[in-house]
Scaffold this active site. Structure first.
Site, PDB file in Angstrom:
ATOM      1  N   GLY A  10       0.447  -0.871   0.509  1.00 26.35           N
ATOM      2  CA  GLY A  10      -0.195  -0.009  -0.123  1.00 26.35           C
ATOM      3  C   GLY A  10       0.960   1.400  -0.039  1.00 26.35           C
ATOM      4  N   LEU A  12       1.034   3.883   2.336  1.00 24.01           N
ATOM      5  CA  LEU A  12       1.890   3.520   3.294  1.00 24.01           C
ATOM      6  C   LEU A  12       2.968   2.980   3.544  1.00 24.01           C
ATOM      7  CD1 LEU A  12       2.561   5.577   6.666  1.00 24.01           C
ATOM      8  CD2 LEU A  12       0.677   4.680   7.420  1.00 24.01           C
ATOM      9  N   ASP A  47      -4.003 -12.854   2.439  1.00 23.25           N
ATOM     10  CA  ASP A  47      -5.180 -12.621   2.491  1.00 23.25           C
ATOM     11  C   ASP A  47      -5.723 -12.384   4.152  1.00 23.25           C
ATOM     12  OD1 ASP A  47      -7.813 -11.484   3.522  1.00 23.25           O
ATOM     13  OD2 ASP A  47      -8.598 -13.268   1.299  1.00 23.25           O
ATOM     14  N   ASP A 103      -8.476   9.389  10.893  1.00 21.19           N
ATOM     15  CA  ASP A 103      -9.909  10.252  10.882  1.00 21.19           C
ATOM     16  C   ASP A 103     -11.233   9.950  10.930  1.00 21.19           C
ATOM     17  OD1 ASP A 103      -9.435  10.874   8.598  1.00 21.19           O
ATOM     18  OD2 ASP A 103      -8.869  12.498   8.495  1.00 21.19           O
ATOM     19  N   TYR A 125     -17.131   2.974   6.646  1.00 17.28           N
ATOM     20  CA  TYR A 125     -15.946   2.491   6.774  1.00 17.28           C
ATOM     21  C   TYR A 125     -15.822   3.480   8.140  1.00 17.28           C
ATOM     22  CZ  TYR A 125     -11.282   4.183   5.851  1.00 17.28           C
ATOM     23  OH  TYR A 125      -9.678   4.163   5.619  1.00 17.28           O
ATOM     24  N   LYS A 129     -13.391   1.195  10.929  1.00 17.91           N
ATOM     25  CA  LYS A 129     -12.535   1.688  11.460  1.00 17.91           C
ATOM     26  C   LYS A 129     -12.869   1.434  12.689  1.00 17.91           C
ATOM     27  CE  LYS A 129      -8.749   2.297   9.189  1.00 17.91           C
ATOM     28  NZ  LYS A 129      -7.940   1.346   8.706  1.00 17.91           N
TER      29      LYS A 129
END
Ligand SMILES: NC(=O)c1ccc[n+]([C@@H]2O[C@H](COP(=O)([O-])OP(=O)(O)OC[C@H]3O[C@@H](n4cnc5c(N)ncnc54)[C@H](OP(=O)(O)O)[C@@H]3O)[C@@H](O)[C@H]2O)c1
Length: 269
Positions: A10, A12, A47, A103, A125, A129
């Site tokens: 990814g 990051l 995965d 955030d 989403y 998180k």
């Protein structure tokens, strides 16, 4: 130090892999559909929704530190269950865990959010998180959970969205405020936390809050692009269910970390 970067393919994760390898650590990075492609980093397919596979890989790699970045915006199993699977596997081998949160689990309000403010998600989403955080904290109270904001840098999808809006192919909201951070600053902060004993939630974002539309103008200035075609609207008018004003107060991280968290105005000056 042996580091396992879950989500090493990814935006990051790859930067964390690069910097960890550059610091001389032994680094394994996982990918799912993409690839890691960082010199000195061993790539392994994983995965995170497959708990047995996660446990097997972590048991084989035996990392000192696990950095957990995976998410899919519209996939609860990856974002929430996957985070729990990684935390469980890390705990089984006694590895230090740095989990990446967002955030987006806040609902939005005019005042900044402190590190420990509870989630108030407004969409799936954000809820995923938030669920991930609850699972990670229950499994490993010693884990560091990094709440971050828009991640900028070379290849950032946030910058790409601004470029698209400047070309009239996308739209930026004037009422959605965030505290963008540079991918390198965030990767350094994550690695610093990996070597620390910090436990719990930590806001790690830039000090400047800007709207998405302001970010578009800063990108135009930075890259010499014509801003007259910039398309903007409000999230409300667009009927998008997303938190509007989410400013993370990262003063605790700024005091704790050697890494300087630069604001977007400095980054795009
Ligand atoms: N980007 C932002 O602006 C932003 C803002 C706030 C918070 N965050 C948080 O920061 C973290 C990193 O974001 P990012 O932008 O670097 O994400 P990204 O570039 O979209 O990378 C997501 C990673 O998750 C992996 N992944 C997806 N499904 C998977 C699965 N089933 N099993 C294993 N891995 C899977 C992807 O692997 P493949 O690509 O190989 O499939 C990729 O490595 C995330 O936790 C995100 O919530 C990001």
């Amino acid at each position: 130090m042996r580091v396992l970067v879950v989500g090493g393919s990814g935006f990051l994760g790859r930067e964390v892999c690069r910097r960890a390898a550059g610091a001389g650590f032994s680094v394994v990075g996982t990918y799912h559909c993409g690839s890691v492609g960082v010199s000195g980093v061993v790539g392994r397919r994983l995965d995170v929704t497959d708990r047995a596979a996660v446990r097997a890989l972590v048991a084989e790699v035996r990392p000192d530190t696990v950095v957990a970045t995976p998410y899919r915006y519209d996939d609860w199993a990856v974002t929430a269950d996957g985070a729990a699977n990684v935390a469980l596997a890390a705990a089984e081998v006694g590895a230090r865990l740095v989990h990446l949160s967002s955030d987006a689990l806040h609902g939005g309000r005019p005042t900044p959010y402190a590190d420990d403010d509870p989630p108030s998600p407004v969409n799936a989403y954000g809820a995923a998180k938030a669920a991930a955080e609850t699972a990670v904290r229950a499994i490993d109270p010693g884990a560091a959970l990094v709440r971050t904001s828009l991640i900028l840098g070379e290849g950032s999808k946030q910058i790409e969205l601004c470029r698209e809006a400047l070309a009239g192919r996308a739209v930026l909201f004037t009422d959605e405020f965030r505290c963008p951070i540079d991918v390198g600053d965030l990767a350094d902060a994550v690695l610093e936390l990996a070597s620390s004993s910090y436990a719990g939630l930590l806001n790690v974002a830039g000090p400047d809050a800007v709207s998405r539309a302001e970010l578009g103008l800063l990108v135009a200035e930075r890259f010499g692009l014509d801003a007259t075609g910039l398309k903007t609207t409000t999230a409300t008018a667009a009927g998008v269910v997303r938190p509007s004003d989410v400013r993370l107060d990262s003063s605790r991280a700024a005091g704790l970390l050697r890494t300087r968290l630069r604001g977007v105005r400095e980054l795009l000056a």
